[in-house]
Write a protein that holds these residues in place. Structure first.
Motif, PDB file in Angstrom:
ATOM      1  N   TYR B 118       0.808  -1.223   0.000  1.00  0.00           N
ATOM      2  CA  TYR B 118       0.000   0.000   0.000  1.00  0.00           C
ATOM      3  C   TYR B 118       0.839   1.271   0.000  1.00  0.00           C
ATOM      4  O   TYR B 118       0.299   2.355   0.209  1.00  0.00           O
ATOM      5  CB  TYR B 118      -0.964  -0.013   1.200  1.00  0.00           C
ATOM      6  CG  TYR B 118      -2.118  -0.946   0.969  1.00  0.00           C
ATOM      7  CD1 TYR B 118      -3.291  -0.488   0.375  1.00  0.00           C
ATOM      8  CD2 TYR B 118      -2.011  -2.296   1.278  1.00  0.00           C
ATOM      9  CE1 TYR B 118      -4.344  -1.355   0.121  1.00  0.00           C
ATOM     10  CE2 TYR B 118      -3.056  -3.165   1.021  1.00  0.00           C
ATOM     11  CZ  TYR B 118      -4.217  -2.689   0.448  1.00  0.00           C
ATOM     12  OH  TYR B 118      -5.252  -3.549   0.186  1.00  0.00           O
ATOM     13  N   HIS B 121      -0.579   3.545  -2.541  1.00  0.00           N
ATOM     14  CA  HIS B 121      -2.043   3.536  -2.594  1.00  0.00           C
ATOM     15  C   HIS B 121      -2.565   4.722  -1.767  1.00  0.00           C
ATOM     16  O   HIS B 121      -1.937   5.123  -0.792  1.00  0.00           O
ATOM     17  CB  HIS B 121      -2.539   2.202  -2.017  1.00  0.00           C
ATOM     18  CG  HIS B 121      -3.996   1.957  -2.191  1.00  0.00           C
ATOM     19  ND1 HIS B 121      -4.937   2.436  -1.320  1.00  0.00           N
ATOM     20  CD2 HIS B 121      -4.682   1.267  -3.133  1.00  0.00           C
ATOM     21  CE1 HIS B 121      -6.139   2.045  -1.721  1.00  0.00           C
ATOM     22  NE2 HIS B 121      -6.016   1.333  -2.828  1.00  0.00           N
TER      23      HIS B 121
ATOM     24  N   GLN C  45      -7.567  -2.232  -3.991  1.00  0.00           N
ATOM     25  CA  GLN C  45      -8.536  -1.919  -5.048  1.00  0.00           C
ATOM     26  C   GLN C  45      -8.626  -0.413  -5.222  1.00  0.00           C
ATOM     27  O   GLN C  45      -8.394   0.348  -4.297  1.00  0.00           O
ATOM     28  CB  GLN C  45      -9.909  -2.500  -4.701  1.00  0.00           C
ATOM     29  CG  GLN C  45      -9.995  -3.995  -5.001  1.00  0.00           C
ATOM     30  CD  GLN C  45     -11.127  -4.633  -4.254  1.00  0.00           C
ATOM     31  OE1 GLN C  45     -12.146  -4.002  -4.008  1.00  0.00           O
ATOM     32  NE2 GLN C  45     -10.966  -5.893  -3.891  1.00  0.00           N
ATOM     33  N   GLU C  46      -8.955  -0.035  -6.461  1.00  0.00           N
ATOM     34  CA  GLU C  46      -8.970   1.396  -6.784  1.00  0.00           C
ATOM     35  C   GLU C  46     -10.350   2.010  -6.584  1.00  0.00           C
ATOM     36  O   GLU C  46     -10.508   3.222  -6.673  1.00  0.00           O
ATOM     37  CB  GLU C  46      -8.502   1.618  -8.233  1.00  0.00           C
ATOM     38  CG  GLU C  46      -7.092   1.111  -8.517  1.00  0.00           C
ATOM     39  CD  GLU C  46      -6.041   1.769  -7.633  1.00  0.00           C
ATOM     40  OE1 GLU C  46      -6.199   2.959  -7.325  1.00  0.00           O
ATOM     41  OE2 GLU C  46      -5.082   1.082  -7.231  1.00  0.00           O
ATOM     42  N   SER C  47     -11.369   1.186  -6.328  1.00  0.00           N
ATOM     43  CA  SER C  47     -12.731   1.721  -6.248  1.00  0.00           C
ATOM     44  C   SER C  47     -12.875   2.688  -5.069  1.00  0.00           C
ATOM     45  O   SER C  47     -12.124   2.609  -4.091  1.00  0.00           O
ATOM     46  CB  SER C  47     -13.741   0.590  -6.093  1.00  0.00           C
ATOM     47  OG  SER C  47     -13.763   0.143  -4.762  1.00  0.00           O
TER      48      SER C  47
END
Lengths: 220, 220, 220, 220
Positions: B118, B121, C45-47
């Motif tokens: 992450y 991210h 996840q990109e959502s």
């Protein structure tokens, strides 16, 4: 008033380096055993053409990388064993240097997997450069560890043989240069560099009569 | 009549804590070596654009997390080594406290993987909060273990230096507070908190002259 | 003429069981550390809806199984440590019994993964039955190992306290029965059986004043 | 002038083979514990027909392979323990021979997975041939290691029992031949060869009264 942050070793501990050796043995034993996880069982297939023997033989690059890495880590353990049979005392800097050496050694399963996966790929040179680069790193840290311990007999005891210590200092001093040469050879031909690297490791691990005679005449 | 459930150590055992140290060395050696399993070999591709070097460099967050975690676990081993060079005796509560400390340490491969996955991210803060939270947990258990052993010299022997023990008590006492500060910094900027955390670990692992002088003047 | 196939221990070895303890420490350290491999990093996840914190919390069954298994293996190590602080000699049957005990212990990462995966599944009872069944197996082998060593003080030395040995014999004798009761409870309610199992382990690992007083009055 | 590249062991080290044994214990402990990673938790399914118990029982080939491999590695550890209770000194060739023996042993998780995966496949013979071939390799290296150490009592001390050493030399000499016979049997029936192989290992690990009596009469 106490100014020494490093505690004195327990009087009943056999020698100060006992726990460093135990921890290092643990790391080296795990590294050498983890290598086997790279050997994969071929998927069973039901087709008539499928031959398990053929599938096993097709994995030869993995076996080569496994054998090379196993011998490599074994040679490193033998070297570690040799150094610590002369190093009798410990301090905090030795713990750090030994830890960084163990970091280099514990990267072997990764670089071995890299070489195995790319042994037949056009970009195998990159994989061999990483493998040989790690060897340079490790031989530099072997030298740092040894020279730190040997400087003014810092971590030796009265039973450490000074002539033997001098032989090891000279022998290890060649390491980084030789591995750098192997690194350059690997940019031209990877498998040759791997063979040289493993061969050199075994040569230095074995009782080395030629080197000794050379050392002897240099001393005498 | 016997009322002590903890058996006396064997008279020929070097010291009572030998097996605790061996077990802890084993756990720490495995934890520090398992970290390498997070480094993944890039999948080989046949396309013309594919560059192994590029793929390897693209994995830099994993390398950063690996290096940080390796240094972290190494610093923990050095601390464990230091404490047990002063703790000479053992009882059942020490076994439990040491076990819970090892649990915290053995969670490092998981939190390291979390941070590596992450690091780029948007929700990296959560990952750093878990990483730094584990450090708070571990520093608390280091304190509990040490204070349990040091209380009225419970598990010390006559050769344990009381002044050195007091220095360690004071030094470790700051740990949870400092890691809580790092935790808060991590909610604002994760990578900065990681750098502070590793730097602080190394600073305390090294022979610490500034701290000693401070301790000295406080004592004198 | 020599008829004893078991070689005499080396005269300079601290005690005969040193290597058994080292091997067992290795196995237990690996088992307790492998448990962490069951903790999985959630896929990024990109959502917009994705919350790392939420995903981490959703894995609570894995954390419960991890914590229970870690405490379990820790308690086993403490028990092993306790037994071998009284067992001073070794023979081939002890090596075999200890090996079978280690086999049971090394199955924990598997049964822990089973429980974690099925903790919210309708067939969780099967998973708990396997977990609790393994505990019965292990407590039987602890008894076999201990009774083999204790029979006529076979593997004790003159410094082994006979009253303490008798307390352990009685305490361990209850183990298989208690774990069988927990097994039956698990067929009705799995999580309750897990809590009882861990609680019982910790209770017996801690210095047990109630039991001691009971043992005392039984003896006195 | 010093001509011996192998350093003298530290005077306060209990015996020269301490670190070889610690490293070997580490490797064997890891190998025997890694075997459990081959046991897989069945995927949870929501269908009405799904039975976890049924899925667990369906994996019986894996359990058979696990049990066989565990006993195998345990027997190897017992043998290693036995040899090194007689070998008191060390040199560089012993380190190499012991390392190659450990390589053979550390391949067990791989060959075990191979047998487990192919136990119900038409080409299971290939898998058993690899498994039994590894046993031949290992028994040869046990012989090389032992004969190297035993030659002219090279690595024995004055406390090593020469009669016992001769019994072991004779007993181990049969190993490669017996495992070759098992290899041939495996080409005809794999499972029978596995049962024979495990049975033979346990037979030789246990105190062997029949063999001893035979050895006795041969000597007397």
């Amino acid at each position: 008033l106490n100014t020494a942050p490093t505690p004195k070793s327990k009087p009943d501990t056999p020698h100060e380096t006992g726990r460093i050796e135990a921890f290092s043995d643990g790391v080296l034993a795990i590294v050498i055993t983890l290598l086997v996880l790279e050997l994969k069982v071929p998927d069973a297939q039901e087709s008539v053409d499928f031959s398990l023997l053929h599938e096993l033989l097709r994995q030869w690059p993995t076996y080569v990388a496994y054998l090379a890495s196993f011998l490599f880590v074994l040679v490193m353990w033998i070297n570690h064993h040799r150094l610590f049979s002369l190093i009798h005392r410990s301090d905090d800097y030795l713990l750090i240097l030994n830890g960084l050496l163990l970091m280099g050694i514990s990267l072997f399963p990764f670089v071995m997997a890299l070489v195995a996966r790319y042994l037949e790929h056009p970009q195998q040179r990159t994989a061999f450069a990483v493998f040989n680069g790690l060897s340079i790193f490790n031989s530099i840290f072997y030298n740092l560890l040894w020279r730190y311990a040997a400087h003014n007999n810092r971590l030796f005891s009265s039973s450490t043989d000074p002539a033997l210590a001098r032989i090891i200092t000279r022998q290890y001093g060649f390491g980084p240069l030789l591995y750098f040469a192997i690194f350059l050879i690997g940019l031209w031909n990877g498998p040759v560099s791997l063979a040289l690297s493993v061969g050199m490791g075994i040569y230095f691990a074995l009782p080395n009569r030629v080197f000794n005679r050379f050392a002897q005449s240099a001393e005498g």
